[in-house]
Design an enzyme around this catalytic site. Structure first.
Site, PDB file in Angstrom:
ATOM      1  N   GLU A  22      51.558  92.839  59.133  1.00 33.71           N
ATOM      2  CA  GLU A  22      52.224  94.063  59.587  1.00 33.71           C
ATOM      3  C   GLU A  22      53.510  93.622  60.264  1.00 33.71           C
ATOM      4  O   GLU A  22      53.504  93.186  61.416  1.00 33.71           O
ATOM      5  CB  GLU A  22      51.318  94.820  60.580  1.00 33.71           C
ATOM      6  CG  GLU A  22      50.038  95.354  59.955  1.00 33.71           C
ATOM      7  CD  GLU A  22      50.259  96.625  59.141  1.00 33.71           C
ATOM      8  OE1 GLU A  22      51.250  97.332  59.401  1.00 33.71           O
ATOM      9  OE2 GLU A  22      49.444  96.897  58.243  1.00 33.71           O
ATOM     10  N   CYS A  41      58.107  99.208  66.082  1.00 31.97           N
ATOM     11  CA  CYS A  41      58.390  98.692  64.734  1.00 31.97           C
ATOM     12  C   CYS A  41      58.890  99.777  63.793  1.00 31.97           C
ATOM     13  O   CYS A  41      59.623  99.481  62.860  1.00 31.97           O
ATOM     14  CB  CYS A  41      57.152  98.027  64.165  1.00 31.97           C
ATOM     15  SG  CYS A  41      55.732  99.127  64.156  1.00 31.97           S
TER      16      CYS A  41
HETATM   17  P1  NAD Z   1      56.154  87.606  67.015  1.00 26.11           P
HETATM   18  O1  NAD Z   1      56.164  87.420  65.544  1.00 26.11           O
HETATM   19  O2  NAD Z   1      57.123  86.840  67.832  1.00 26.11           O
HETATM   20  O3  NAD Z   1      54.714  87.284  67.676  1.00 26.11           O
HETATM   21  C1  NAD Z   1      53.488  87.845  67.276  1.00 26.11           C
HETATM   22  C2  NAD Z   1      52.369  86.870  67.518  1.00 26.11           C
HETATM   23  O4  NAD Z   1      52.646  85.650  66.830  1.00 26.11           O
HETATM   24  C3  NAD Z   1      52.114  86.490  68.979  1.00 26.11           C
HETATM   25  O5  NAD Z   1      50.723  86.611  69.244  1.00 26.11           O
HETATM   26  C4  NAD Z   1      52.559  85.037  69.090  1.00 26.11           C
HETATM   27  O6  NAD Z   1      51.726  84.254  69.924  1.00 26.11           O
HETATM   28  C5  NAD Z   1      52.445  84.521  67.671  1.00 26.11           C
HETATM   29  N1  NAD Z   1      53.467  83.510  67.374  1.00 26.11           N
HETATM   30  C6  NAD Z   1      54.778  83.516  67.780  1.00 26.11           C
HETATM   31  N2  NAD Z   1      55.423  82.427  67.284  1.00 26.11           N
HETATM   32  C7  NAD Z   1      54.517  81.734  66.572  1.00 26.11           C
HETATM   33  C8  NAD Z   1      54.560  80.511  65.817  1.00 26.11           C
HETATM   34  N3  NAD Z   1      55.680  79.789  65.701  1.00 26.11           N
HETATM   35  N4  NAD Z   1      53.416  80.098  65.212  1.00 26.11           N
HETATM   36  C9  NAD Z   1      52.282  80.809  65.301  1.00 26.11           C
HETATM   37  N5  NAD Z   1      52.185  81.949  66.012  1.00 26.11           N
HETATM   38  C10 NAD Z   1      53.261  82.411  66.638  1.00 26.11           C
HETATM   39  O7  NAD Z   1      56.314  89.195  67.141  1.00 26.11           O
HETATM   40  P2  NAD Z   1      56.580  89.990  68.454  1.00 26.11           P
HETATM   41  O8  NAD Z   1      57.879  89.534  69.031  1.00 26.11           O
HETATM   42  O9  NAD Z   1      55.361  89.978  69.298  1.00 26.11           O
HETATM   43  O10 NAD Z   1      56.763  91.479  67.877  1.00 26.11           O
HETATM   44  C11 NAD Z   1      57.987  91.968  67.424  1.00 26.11           C
HETATM   45  C12 NAD Z   1      57.990  92.063  65.911  1.00 26.11           C
HETATM   46  O11 NAD Z   1      56.791  92.616  65.443  1.00 26.11           O
HETATM   47  C13 NAD Z   1      59.093  92.989  65.413  1.00 26.11           C
HETATM   48  O12 NAD Z   1      59.681  92.422  64.278  1.00 26.11           O
HETATM   49  C14 NAD Z   1      58.352  94.256  65.041  1.00 26.11           C
HETATM   50  O13 NAD Z   1      58.960  95.046  64.055  1.00 26.11           O
HETATM   51  C15 NAD Z   1      57.046  93.704  64.557  1.00 26.11           C
HETATM   52  N6  NAD Z   1      55.993  94.685  64.709  1.00 26.11           N
HETATM   53  C16 NAD Z   1      55.432  95.201  63.590  1.00 26.11           C
HETATM   54  C17 NAD Z   1      54.455  96.172  63.716  1.00 26.11           C
HETATM   55  C18 NAD Z   1      53.778  96.768  62.520  1.00 26.11           C
HETATM   56  O14 NAD Z   1      52.788  97.444  62.713  1.00 26.11           O
HETATM   57  N7  NAD Z   1      54.259  96.538  61.310  1.00 26.11           N
HETATM   58  C19 NAD Z   1      54.065  96.601  64.976  1.00 26.11           C
HETATM   59  C20 NAD Z   1      54.658  96.051  66.086  1.00 26.11           C
HETATM   60  C21 NAD Z   1      55.628  95.075  65.961  1.00 26.11           C
END
Ligand code: NAD
Length: 469
Positions: A221, A255
């Site tokens: 997502e 998002c």
């Molecule tokens: P992110 O991708 O930075 O982090 C999400 C998760 O990934 C966290 O739990 C984090 O610990 C983990 N993570 C981060 N870096 C990592 C790595 N290098 N290796 C492994 N795991 C890692 O996302 P965010 O900043 O928490 O959220 C923002 C993004 O999420 C935006 O792009 C937004 O559009 C998207 N989003 C999508 C939805 C949806 O339902 N489609 C909902 C909310 C947010």
């Protein structure tokens, strides 16, 4: 957390799953009922954590974190018996001859939904409760064991989720593991039966790569740049009000928030005036003092957004306070595709505006970007609505409003292309966490020889029959 701790908990969950307990539908309904009770019990802690992490207004926190989770649980409890019932399918007559399923009336075919096993749910920080608990509802409903990794970027909510789950469920059934990137990476090296990830596209690719090593299926997502097209055939005030709502809810950290505005040149001035009016109506003359306006999650994201304020014509706010991670609702007119703000998903309270001459131009701008999670169109013209539906591709589309389509439990929610893989909410959540097993049952009453060797004339006969069918 070290590698052996991750291995230990996944093995414990695998043993529990193999006991068969989670396959029982009454057990699943009981667990969902317990989850619903505990979410209600934790209401105060959840609202408090949302305020501490990003000054999320209680109304927004209740509606978007608690309310949606309760809706999902209620819907699953109400429908689970129907969802888990084997689905009878018809056998097309053509199949009954060629493949020797000859005794049509003595064969039955069904699709069984079976749980996948042990699943991993990784959540983001913007709606940290809802976006970990909602997928968990699907995982429980489908009969799985789950490991949940909430986002470390919203630490207060992460602790509340961990405490709530620990107090309620045995770790061998549902377990929360808190931690940062390293913890996620350790978990990702384990073998799961499904990984459900919500977050950015960049990390989505890392998750998918890790999953591929174990042939683990994924739901991703993700995000993207959601366009909001405003045609001249609209109710300008309602359009403006609904755009302000979707864009500045949670200070733009949603998002499905409209990312940028494409507006028909002939109504631009009137629309922007209306947008400015509703920003004032919603948040007052000084949104900094409003208790209904959230903050940016941290300084790193504040700095990222701050850098986007250098190009275009800022016609509203631009007011910032780094020490409080505050960026006021901001409108940037005369934005251009070359500006930095139009390169990536904004994910904050800044709305760039680009005007267009005709719908062709607007659609061609939308299609320059990777497929987004949502497309918004404001227009009363049916033909234009059909055109945008047909000529753009996105996870979902909402006509004449923003964001609210994702609250409908009967509409699957997910992206396409760069905005994600798979979907959930309601029945789609149950299906995401289930394997659809094809099951055929035959009787022993008699057995026709057509498909068995020696083939001799049977081949000729079979070809003739197929032509006839
Ligand atoms: P992110 O991708 O930075 O982090 C999400 C998760 O990934 C966290 O739990 C984090 O610990 C983990 N993570 C981060 N870096 C990592 C790595 N290098 N290796 C492994 N795991 C890692 O996302 P965010 O900043 O928490 O959220 C923002 C993004 O999420 C935006 O792009 C937004 O559009 C998207 N989003 C999508 C939805 C949806 O339902 N489609 C909902 C909310 C947010």
């Amino acid at each position: 957390m070290n590698q052996s701790a991750a291995s230990y908990i996944t093995q414990e969950q695998r043993d529990f799953f193999n006991s068969g307990k989670t396959k029982n539908v009454s057990f699943r309904i009981q667990q969902l009922t317990i989850l619903k009770r505990v979410i209600n019990d934790y209401e105060e802690e959840i609202l408090k954590a949302a305020a501490l992490d990003m000054k999320k207004p209680s109304m927004e926190a209740y509606a978007s974190e608690i309310g949606t989770a309760i809706n999902e649980v209620n819907y699953a409890i109400k429908n689970l018996k129907a969802w888990t019932r084997p689905e009878k399918v018809k056998i097309p007559f053509v199949n009954t001859t060629s493949f020797g399923i000859t005794q049509h009336f003595l064969v039955s075919s069904h699709i069984y939904s079976e749980p996948l096993g042990v699943v991993l749910i990784i959540g983001p920080w913007n709606y940290p409760f809802n976006l970990t608990i909602n997928p968990l509802v699907g995982a429980i409903a489908a009969g799985n064991c789950s490991i949940v990794k909430p986002s470390e970027i919203a630490p207060h909510m992460s602790h509340v989720i961990a405490e709530m789950i620990k107090e309620t469920f045995d770790a061998e059934y549902i377990s929360v593991i808190e931690g940062g990137v390293e913890t996620t990476q350790e978990l990702l090296s384990e073998k799961f039966d499904h990984i459900f990830f919500t977050g950015g596209t960049y990390v989505g690719k890392i998750v998918m790569e890790a999953a591929a090593k174990n042939l683990t299926p994924v739901t991703l997502e993700l995000g993207g740049k959601n366009p909001c097209i405003v045609d001249h055939e609209v109710h300008i005030k309602y359009a403006a009000k609904r755009i302000v709502y979707g864009k500045f809810y949670n200070a733009g950290q949603t998002c499905v928030a409209p990312d940028y505005l494409l507006v028909d040149k002939t109504i631009k001035r009137e629309l922007l005036e209306a947008i400015k009016k509703y920003i004032k109506d919603f948040y007052g003359n000084d949104p900094y003092k409003s208790t209904d306006y959230a903050r940016i999650i941290n300084e790193k994201h504040f700095d990222r957004l701050y850098e986007l304020l250098t190009e275009g014509n800022i016609i509203m706010s631009g007011d910032t306070h780094r020490d409080d991670c505050y960026i006021g609702p901001t409108i940037i007119d005369n934005s251009s595709l070359d500006h930095k703000i139009m390169k990536d998903e904004i994910f904050g309270p800044i709305l760039p505006v680009i005007d267009y001459h005709d719908l062709n131009e607007a659609i061609s701008i939308v299609n320059k970007y990777p497929k987004s999670l949502a497309v918004y169109l404001f227009s009363n013209n049916r033909e234009k609505q059909e055109r945008v539906l047909r000529e753009t591709s996105s996870g979902g589309i909402c006509i004449n409003d923003t964001s609210i389509h994702i609250f409908t439990t009967t509409l699957p929610f997910g992206g396409v292309g760069d905005s994600g893989i798979g979907n959930y909410h309601g029945k789609a959540s149950f299906d995401t966490f289930s394997h659809k097993k094809s099951v055929m049952k035959k009787s022993f009453l008699f057995d026709i020889n057509l498909r068995y060797p020696p083939y001799k004339d049977k081949f000729k006969y079979m070809k003739k029959m197929n032509r006839f069918l």
